[in-house]
Design an enzyme around this catalytic site. Structure first.
Site, PDB file in Angstrom:
ATOM      1  N   CYS A 140      -3.917  27.985  -7.571  1.00  0.00           N
ATOM      2  CA  CYS A 140      -4.780  26.568  -7.431  1.00  0.00           C
ATOM      3  C   CYS A 140      -5.454  25.851  -8.423  1.00  0.00           C
ATOM      4  CB  CYS A 140      -6.866  26.982  -6.052  1.00  0.00           C
ATOM      5  SG  CYS A 140      -6.108  28.472  -5.210  1.00  0.00           S
ATOM      6  N   ARG A 141      -5.748  26.266  -9.500  1.00  0.00           N
ATOM      7  CA  ARG A 141      -6.932  25.657 -10.037  1.00  0.00           C
ATOM      8  C   ARG A 141      -6.030  24.505 -11.412  1.00  0.00           C
ATOM      9  NH1 ARG A 141     -11.277  29.188 -12.028  1.00  0.00           N
ATOM     10  NH2 ARG A 141      -9.754  30.810 -11.568  1.00  0.00           N
ATOM     11  N   SER A 142      -5.261  25.923 -12.006  1.00  0.00           N
ATOM     12  CA  SER A 142      -4.548  25.060 -13.450  1.00  0.00           C
ATOM     13  C   SER A 142      -3.441  24.317 -12.497  1.00  0.00           C
ATOM     14  CB  SER A 142      -3.478  26.692 -14.304  1.00  0.00           C
ATOM     15  OG  SER A 142      -3.199  27.412 -13.103  1.00  0.00           O
ATOM     16  N   ASP A 179     -13.582  28.684  -9.398  1.00  0.00           N
ATOM     17  CA  ASP A 179     -12.743  29.148  -8.320  1.00  0.00           C
ATOM     18  C   ASP A 179     -12.880  29.522  -6.812  1.00  0.00           C
ATOM     19  OD1 ASP A 179     -11.061  30.829  -7.077  1.00  0.00           O
ATOM     20  OD2 ASP A 179     -11.163  32.965  -7.974  1.00  0.00           O
ATOM     21  N   CYS A 199      -5.368  29.533 -15.446  1.00  0.00           N
ATOM     22  CA  CYS A 199      -6.252  29.677 -15.055  1.00  0.00           C
ATOM     23  C   CYS A 199      -5.885  31.340 -14.234  1.00  0.00           C
ATOM     24  CB  CYS A 199      -6.529  29.090 -13.290  1.00  0.00           C
ATOM     25  SG  CYS A 199      -5.113  28.937 -12.198  1.00  0.00           S
ATOM     26  N   ASN A 209      -2.659  30.672 -10.968  1.00  0.00           N
ATOM     27  CA  ASN A 209      -2.250  29.896 -10.816  1.00  0.00           C
ATOM     28  C   ASN A 209      -0.734  29.339  -9.665  1.00  0.00           C
ATOM     29  OD1 ASN A 209       1.094  29.145 -12.808  1.00  0.00           O
ATOM     30  ND2 ASN A 209      -0.444  27.827 -12.723  1.00  0.00           N
TER      31      ASN A 209
HETATM   32  P1  4NP Z   1      -6.958  30.004  -9.660  1.00  0.00           P
HETATM   33  O1  4NP Z   1      -7.665  31.014  -7.597  1.00  0.00           O
HETATM   34  O2  4NP Z   1      -6.791  31.032 -10.458  1.00  0.00           O
HETATM   35  O3  4NP Z   1      -7.277  28.980  -9.161  1.00  0.00           O
HETATM   36  O4  4NP Z   1      -4.969  30.175  -9.100  1.00  0.00           O
HETATM   37  C1  4NP Z   1      -7.164  32.305  -7.328  1.00  0.00           C
HETATM   38  C2  4NP Z   1      -5.780  32.629  -6.981  1.00  0.00           C
HETATM   39  C3  4NP Z   1      -5.870  33.819  -6.260  1.00  0.00           C
HETATM   40  C4  4NP Z   1      -6.751  34.979  -6.671  1.00  0.00           C
HETATM   41  C5  4NP Z   1      -7.885  34.024  -7.019  1.00  0.00           C
HETATM   42  C6  4NP Z   1      -7.935  33.422  -7.501  1.00  0.00           C
HETATM   43  N1  4NP Z   1      -6.765  35.972  -6.087  1.00  0.00           N
HETATM   44  O5  4NP Z   1      -7.722  36.881  -6.146  1.00  0.00           O
HETATM   45  O6  4NP Z   1      -5.796  36.608  -5.502  1.00  0.00           O
END
Ligand code: 4NP
Length: 163
Positions: free
Chosen positions: A20-22, A132, A15, A18
């Protein structure tokens, strides 16, 4: 990372951050793989395309949503995708198109990894991206897990054909 045998697969979930999703996908898929006793056949990891959260544990909201369904992801540590991943992993699966584009941009020409969207394994052809949840509410984290659980089940069915 252990050496790969012929009947082994390796899957990297990707993602943006790294956190939340992955890592959620890593925890859910690992749980399903362990339930089937296939942990020696399928290597699982996750990472982000961005560097913002390197070294951090997953977002607390993801950890809580996962805990409610019996998945433990609290101890995972964020890292960024790098060139060596394209030599180690058979499948590099992105949570959304933007991250898939980034993966394919940096994929070395000699890499044999299959890159694609994780939700290509989801049976509902109306879904293609894991949204996201970072800037949204708690409900978004449950929806992420719903998508991940179903796609993971179908990814595992696919991999089991060649174990
Ligand atoms: P992820 O979510 O890609 O699922 O881990 C996010 C985590 C952090 C951010 C965006 C999405 N950020 O903008 O910091």
């Amino acid at each position: 990372m252990p050496a790969k045998n012929n009947n082994q697969h390796s899957v990297l979930f990707v993602c943006l951050g790294n956190i939340c999703r992955s890592p959620s996908a890593e925890a859910v898929f690992r749980s399903q793989v362990e339930k089937e006793g296939l942990e020696n056949n399928i290597i699982i990891d996750s990472c982000g395309t961005a560097s913002y959260h390197i070294g951090e544990h997953p977002d607390e909201r993801s950890v809580v949503a996962a805990q409610k369904r019996g998945y433990n992801m609290a101890k995972l540590v964020a890292r960024q995708l790098d060139a060596s991943d394209f030599l180690k992993f058979d499948y590099i699966l992105a949570m959304d198109e933007e991250n898939l584009n980034r993966i394919n941009e940096i994929k070395p020409v000699n890499s044999k990894s299959t890159t694609g969207l994780f939700l290509d394994f989801h049976p509902d052809k109306n879904v293609s991206e894991v949204p996201d949840p970072y800037y949204g509410g708690a409900q978004g984290f449950g929806h992420v897990l719903d998508l991940i659980e179903t796609a993971s089940e179908h990814l595992l069915l696919h991999l089991k054909k060649s174990i």
